[in-house]
Design an enzyme around this catalytic site. Structure first.
Site, PDB file in Angstrom:
ATOM      1  N   LYS A 139       0.832  -1.211   0.000  1.00 15.44           N
ATOM      2  CA  LYS A 139       0.000   0.000   0.000  1.00 15.44           C
ATOM      3  C   LYS A 139       0.865   1.260   0.000  1.00 15.44           C
ATOM      4  CE  LYS A 139      -3.406   2.547   2.752  1.00 15.44           C
ATOM      5  NZ  LYS A 139      -4.370   2.504   3.875  1.00 15.44           N
ATOM      6  N   HIS A 271     -10.576 -29.973 -34.190  1.00 16.64           N
ATOM      7  CA  HIS A 271     -11.545 -28.976 -33.732  1.00 16.64           C
ATOM      8  C   HIS A 271     -12.396 -29.498 -32.579  1.00 16.64           C
ATOM      9  CE1 HIS A 271     -10.217 -26.594 -37.050  1.00 16.64           C
ATOM     10  NE2 HIS A 271     -10.667 -27.452 -37.946  1.00 16.64           N
TER      11      HIS A 271
END
Length: 509
Positions: A139, A271
């Site tokens: 922070k 596929h």
């Protein structure tokens, strides 16, 4: 302040591999070191001065080590804003030392869970002090650099070495980003452990291992893979896998999972759908018969075996252009042959547990469901016709059902002698799927007389069994459940066909 010269560092880590050169470099730079417990001893054993945190807080480590650093003098040293007059004054008033660098990692919560440890051991690996220090330092990145993982030790060492102890705002923010990644992933892992019974309808996914792919489904799309590919596969050869490769590999692995304990079985996918599949007494014959299912579609396909690939099989495979070959192992001779094509991707599939939850994006959110872990077996079959399927037909029906489950809906699968004859995939009607499968089987000269048919969902009308009958198909497996099931049953009875129902639908959208 953009550039900052470090004067003090707090070091308290679980993982100490790679820490020694950092400690020595900080000492060389004149940085005061603060530490606790095992890390403090580690630093002292290096012959380097270190200040115990207890000397700062005037409190010992208490509650069996649960509380060591949770103190205003520690967090004040991290969270103070050096350009804020009030903060600077309070630092002096309460004799709080400035901490410019925080090197802290977290207890190995996920590894402890994976080890099968007791709940009490797992709970003890929920880090409190460490996560608080990391969040505080990240922070306040304007003034503090936070190192939150041993994976960042080398990066940090390079930064302080090149800067001679001075860090840039850019570097501090970069390390803060890493820190919040660590803390958010850690909290997600803890929540998911507690929420195993799904008492909270909440989705938290955190994958820290990611890679940029060449592109997505198409070259104009960006693509990424998040996951531990190396845990699942050992890549022995070939180019980097693409987005589409990974989707096909996923489909191949899930399909072959149905045949894991069966006789030698080989599948060829294109596929996401199988264009060839066969079970035989040898893996070479399984490959040859899988290829016969659709030698045209097999070009550029994904190949997968449920047993070791030997030299004779590799010699056959080498005649085909294929993208990926997957197997649990390869003989030395087979591997040498398959490496003959420099771009061919060769993978060993490792034993690893796959996720039991499936996730996909949908609209402005995501859809989540349990994996379809139901595999139709002989005991699931309910005969519904006068004619009973023969033992051989039962074997083929189960074979076809396994494949049907992993083929895009609407689908029909035709099989004979544990070989895929053809399938109709992703059609808008079941009749279209069946006609597609029959046409394809005939184009590759399959004799459908005595073949079986599997459907991923029920037949609302008898049209499909009628078409199948006229093609020579003698036995059918389907879930049943239509209010008009009897129409299909009646047709089968009138025309000498056998039908079994499973009670389980296997849609795959």
């Amino acid at each position: 302040m953009t550039a900052k010269k470090a004067s003090a560092a707090l070091i308290s880590v679980f993982h100490k591999d790679g820490l020694e050169p950092i400690v020595k470099k900080l000492d060389e730079l004149g940085v005061t070191l603060y530490s606790t417990g095992g890390t403090e001893k580690f630093i002292r054993d290096l012959g380097i001065d270190v200040v115990p945190v207890e000397d700062v807080t005037s409190y010992p480590s208490i509650l069996g080590g649960r509380v060591k650093t949770l103190h205003p003098k520690v967090f004040g040293g991290i969270l103070n804003r050096q350009d804020n007059e009030s903060d600077v004054a309070q630092m002096a008033e309460f004799e709080i030392p400035q901490l410019d660098i925080v090197i802290v990692d977290l207890y190995p919560f996920e590894k402890t869970v994976a080890s099968g440890a007791s709940e009490q051991d797992i709970i003890e690996k929920i880090d409190i002090g460490g996560i608080s220090l990391i969040r505080a330092a990240a922070k306040n990145f304007k003034d503090v650099l936070c190192v939150s993982s041993m994976e960042d030790y080398e990066d940090f060492l390079n930064v302080i070495t090149e800067g001679n102890g001075t860090t840039s705002l850019e570097d501090r923010k970069r390390f803060a980003t890493k820190a919040f990644n660590v803390s958010s992933h850690y909290d997600s892992a803890i929540f998911n452990y507690f929420n195993q019974e799904k008492e909270e309808t909440v989705l938290k996914i955190s994958e820290t291992k990611g890679q940029v792919l060449r592109y997505g489904e198409n070259p104009h799309q960006k693509g990424y893979f998040f996951g531990d590919f190396d845990a699942m596969f050992s890549k022995l050869h070939g180019k980097e896998l693409s987005y589409n490769n990974l989707l096909d590999v996923d489909a191949a692995v899930n399909l072959m999972g149905e045949f894991k304990n069966d006789d030698p079985t080989f599948a060829i996918l294109k596929h996401n759908n199988a264009c060839g599949l066969a079970t035989r007494s040898t893996i070479k014959q399984a490959y040859v018969d899988a290829l016969a299912g659709d030698p045209v579609s097999a070009f550029g396909g994904i190949l997968i075996s449920n047993v070791e690939i030997d030299k004779p099989t590799a010699e056959e495979i080498h005649n085909l252009f294929c993208e990926v070959v997957i197997a649990p192992s390869y003989s030395d001779e087979a591997l040498e042959i398959l490496k003959g094509k420099k771009n061919r991707i060769i993978l060993i599939q490792n034993e690893i547990e796959l996720p039991e939850t499936l996730v996909r994006t949908c609209l402005n959110g995501v859809l989540v469901q349990d994996k379809d872990s139901k595999t139709d077996a002989k005991e699931d079959l309910t005969p519904v016709t006068e004619k009973q399927a023969t033992p051989e037909e039962i074997e083929d029906l189960i074979f076809a059902s396994k494949l049907c489950k992993h083929t895009k809906s609407n689908t029909i699968v035709l099989a004979k002698n544990k070989q895929l004859c053809a399938s109709g995939t992703g059609q808008t009607s079941r009749v279209d799927a069946l006609n597609q499968a029959i046409h394809k089987a005939k184009s590759f000269e399959f004799d459908l007389d005595g073949a079986v048919m599997a459907s991923d969902a029920f037949f609302p009308f008898p049209d499909c069994v009628e078409i199948a009958d006229k093609a020579g198909i003698k036995s059918v497996i389907q879930p049943g459940g239509s209010i008009k099931d009897q129409l299909s049953i009646d047709y089968c009875n009138e025309n000498g066909m056998a039908m079994v129902m499973t009670g389980t639908r296997h849609f795959k959208h």
